[in-house]
Design a protein around this motif. Sequence first.
Motif, PDB file in Angstrom:
ATOM      1  N   UNK A   1       0.428   1.327  13.105  1.00 52.96           N
ATOM      2  CA  UNK A   1       1.513   1.462  12.135  1.00 52.96           C
ATOM      3  C   UNK A   1       2.064   2.881  12.162  1.00 52.96           C
ATOM      4  N   UNK A   2       1.166   3.854  12.154  1.00 58.06           N
ATOM      5  CA  UNK A   2       1.579   5.250  12.173  1.00 58.06           C
ATOM      6  C   UNK A   2       2.369   5.541  13.443  1.00 58.06           C
TER       7      UNK A   2
ATOM      8  N   UNK B   1      -6.155   0.161   2.450  1.00 54.97           N
ATOM      9  CA  UNK B   1      -5.060   0.082   3.419  1.00 54.97           C
ATOM     10  C   UNK B   1      -4.138   1.284   3.314  1.00 54.97           C
ATOM     11  N   UNK B   2      -4.039   1.823   2.098  1.00 55.84           N
ATOM     12  CA  UNK B   2      -3.184   2.982   1.917  1.00 55.84           C
ATOM     13  C   UNK B   2      -3.723   4.166   2.719  1.00 55.84           C
ATOM     14  N   UNK B   3      -5.041   4.315   2.716  1.00 52.88           N
ATOM     15  CA  UNK B   3      -5.656   5.440   3.427  1.00 52.88           C
ATOM     16  C   UNK B   3      -5.758   5.164   4.919  1.00 52.88           C
TER      17      UNK B   3
ATOM     18  N   UNK C   1      -7.078  10.191  12.354  1.00 50.41           N
ATOM     19  CA  UNK C   1      -8.066  11.268  12.482  1.00 50.41           C
ATOM     20  C   UNK C   1      -9.281  10.801  13.274  1.00 50.41           C
TER      21      UNK C   1
ATOM     22  N   UNK D   1       0.705   4.654   0.763  1.00 50.02           N
ATOM     23  CA  UNK D   1       1.008   5.633   1.813  1.00 50.02           C
ATOM     24  C   UNK D   1       1.812   5.002   2.951  1.00 50.02           C
ATOM     25  N   UNK D   2       1.478   3.784   3.391  1.00 47.80           N
ATOM     26  CA  UNK D   2       2.367   3.153   4.364  1.00 47.80           C
ATOM     27  C   UNK D   2       3.799   2.998   3.853  1.00 47.80           C
TER      28      UNK D   2
ATOM     29  N   UNK E   1      -3.943   4.292   7.703  1.00 47.36           N
ATOM     30  CA  UNK E   1      -3.250   4.868   8.856  1.00 47.36           C
ATOM     31  C   UNK E   1      -3.713   6.287   9.162  1.00 47.36           C
ATOM     32  N   UNK E   2      -3.913   7.096   8.103  1.00 42.40           N
ATOM     33  CA  UNK E   2      -4.212   8.500   8.339  1.00 42.40           C
ATOM     34  C   UNK E   2      -5.659   8.678   8.779  1.00 42.40           C
TER      35      UNK E   2
ATOM     36  N   UNK F   1       0.823  -1.207   0.000  1.00 43.39           N
ATOM     37  CA  UNK F   1       0.000   0.000   0.000  1.00 43.39           C
ATOM     38  C   UNK F   1       0.861   1.263   0.000  1.00 43.39           C
TER      39      UNK F   1
END
Lengths: 380, 330
Positions: free
Chosen positions: B285-286, B266-268, B275, A219-220, B270-271, A217
């Motif tokens: 993860x973040x 999954x890309x979105x 929020x 962004x990770x 963590x952010x 993915x």
Amino acid sequence: MAAIEPPRRSQTDSERRARERYYSASQWTLIWWRFRRHRMAMAGAAVLLTMALLGLFAEFFAPYGPTQRNATYLNGPPQMPMFCDHNGCTLRPFVHGTRTERDPVTLRSRTVPDPEIRNHLQFFVEAPRTRLMGFIPVERRLFGLEGAQLHLWGTDSLGRDIFSRTLYATRTSLSIGVLGVLISFFLALSIGGAAGYFGGAADYAIQRLTEIIRVIPVIPLYMGLAAAMPREWSTTQVYFAMTLILGAVGWPTLARRIRSQLLSIRSEDYVTAARLSGARSSRIIAQHMLPSFTSFIIVDLVISFPYMILAETALSFVGLGLRPPAVSWGVMLQDAQSIRAIEQAPWLFIPAGFVVVAVLAFTVIGDGLRDAADPYAGAR
Amino acid sequence: MARFFVERFLGMLVTLFVVSIMVFIIMELPPGDYADRFAFRKFSGLGITVTEADIQAIRVELGLDRPAVERYFSWIGNIVLRGDFGMAYAFETPVTRVIGDKGWLTLGLLVVTLLITYVVAIPVGIYAAVRRGSAPDYALTVVSYLGLALPNFMLALVLLYFANRWFGASIGGLFSPGMQQAPWSPAKLWDLITHMWLPALVLAWSALAYQIQTVRATMLDELGKLSVVAARARGVPEGKLLVKYPARLAVNPVVSTIGFDVNRIFSELPIVAAVLGLTELGELLLRAYLDLDMNVAGAILLILTTIIVVMNFVSDLLLAWLDPRIKLGG
């Protein structure tokens, strides 16, 4: 959208001239003609050009510096210039002044708007000398107030002007996108070009590799690379590291597109014709493949732009990308992260509007360019 | 079918192998290593002077002085054979303990998000194609542009703001405040379900916009086919005709991109999780990245990517079952 077509065979003089103009126009002129007819894309281009100019000449358009503080106006709401208030109307726009008073409950001193004071908007006001883009000295700003400060879009908790900061942020965010796209383009062209050129095992290996990189993915993955940046790096080092990271993660998609474009053009009839008439490979690439290839590459570059901008914004937003004192859209949005902050000062969210508008603009331009990229498609 | 299955399965294993190498490289990237941070955590503030030799001793004790290749194989070996992801530095507990039930929460969130995406995208896309050029169709096009331009985390912020403004309620989190620490029970599960739909909707946002456009475009292609014209000429009722010919095929590109959707979500994650305050893998993860807790970060990255790869495999199989031509083509 109707394609631009050669004018029909006819007798009148003006029509014949129009036909002549069409047939003698270069590929780029034709692309421009077609692009111009795409109204959304033209609007997008205008918006983006405005943004780029505002960012580029931020020193002139922004009334204050990106880190300049106004200690008497912390978390201040936006001040909209107006022509009329309860004391009547004027021709010159003005904003109400502020005065300091004590809060009757907490006894803390606070700044409140004072509707009796009018501060008239001044254009080309004198201001401390700065340098446009670092080298052209300017001593004036586009607008401002004399003897007071104007905060069009309010201030943040440190009293920094949101409008000015947004303009500086526009410069950072757009330029980081441009550099990121260029780096990923360079990587994609070398790697995708190699795959398309050598074919066979190299092509297969590169294809599988890009597929596998794209499985992680995005962004990770960006965040993992950004987390590795040493904390003690300077703003400039982080800035360039960010462009490298954006480029390094962005190339696989572009490389695949470049490869497939190369392959599809290689099998076009005119390339075969050139080969059959004995043209050398270098001539085929330079004279036949590159011209039709360039416009597609530009489309791909424009389309990959929004992803770069969004990635930068997302990374800076969570504190893994650019860090203060650098100013980018993402860095500014860090202040709008908590619900309490947005509740008390919703104007902190204004940079988000810029992100959305910039991405939309790039998307519609990409659409327009894609339609225009092959000017001979409609005429065939 | 058996051969197709085996081929795809082997492909999946190769992908996972290469991915694990890349994850390991990312884990190795930050300056300093576990020994540095371990020494710092253990001895800072105790007035003990830690010398370079002490750190080296820790390094030898933990086996960090071995070459990277050797460490990679012991890392991946422990994961594959024992499900052991190593130690988390920040908490000094095994990574598996830190992750706990967050993996299942993430998987649950993913399933709900995908369900929302498909249950909405397929009918809406078909509707937009059938009513091409109508007002709802244009509105959907605008929405799908926004799906790209308004990142999910900003949508989350906007929703938080308006929920607070209009209802005075906080809508973040996966559980009610008291439920977070409670042991699993039907009540907790119900609490989770009532909290999950909003994060799932936010996460589905861009995948949804994209899939609506895909379904619409495929439907438009299929609607012009002769099979549709012929069926209409035979007098097949319009509703039945839609389901029988174009709609069946319009689902194929959706099925073939399940892996992409999982990737996008999954890309979105963590952010959005940061929020909305979702206590699952993305948020962890973040935090791991921010604390440079690379064992945790690597483990989560590997888990998320494995889910994506497996979903890709599932989508390949599903597609082969839906559209036998794929299998024959190899």
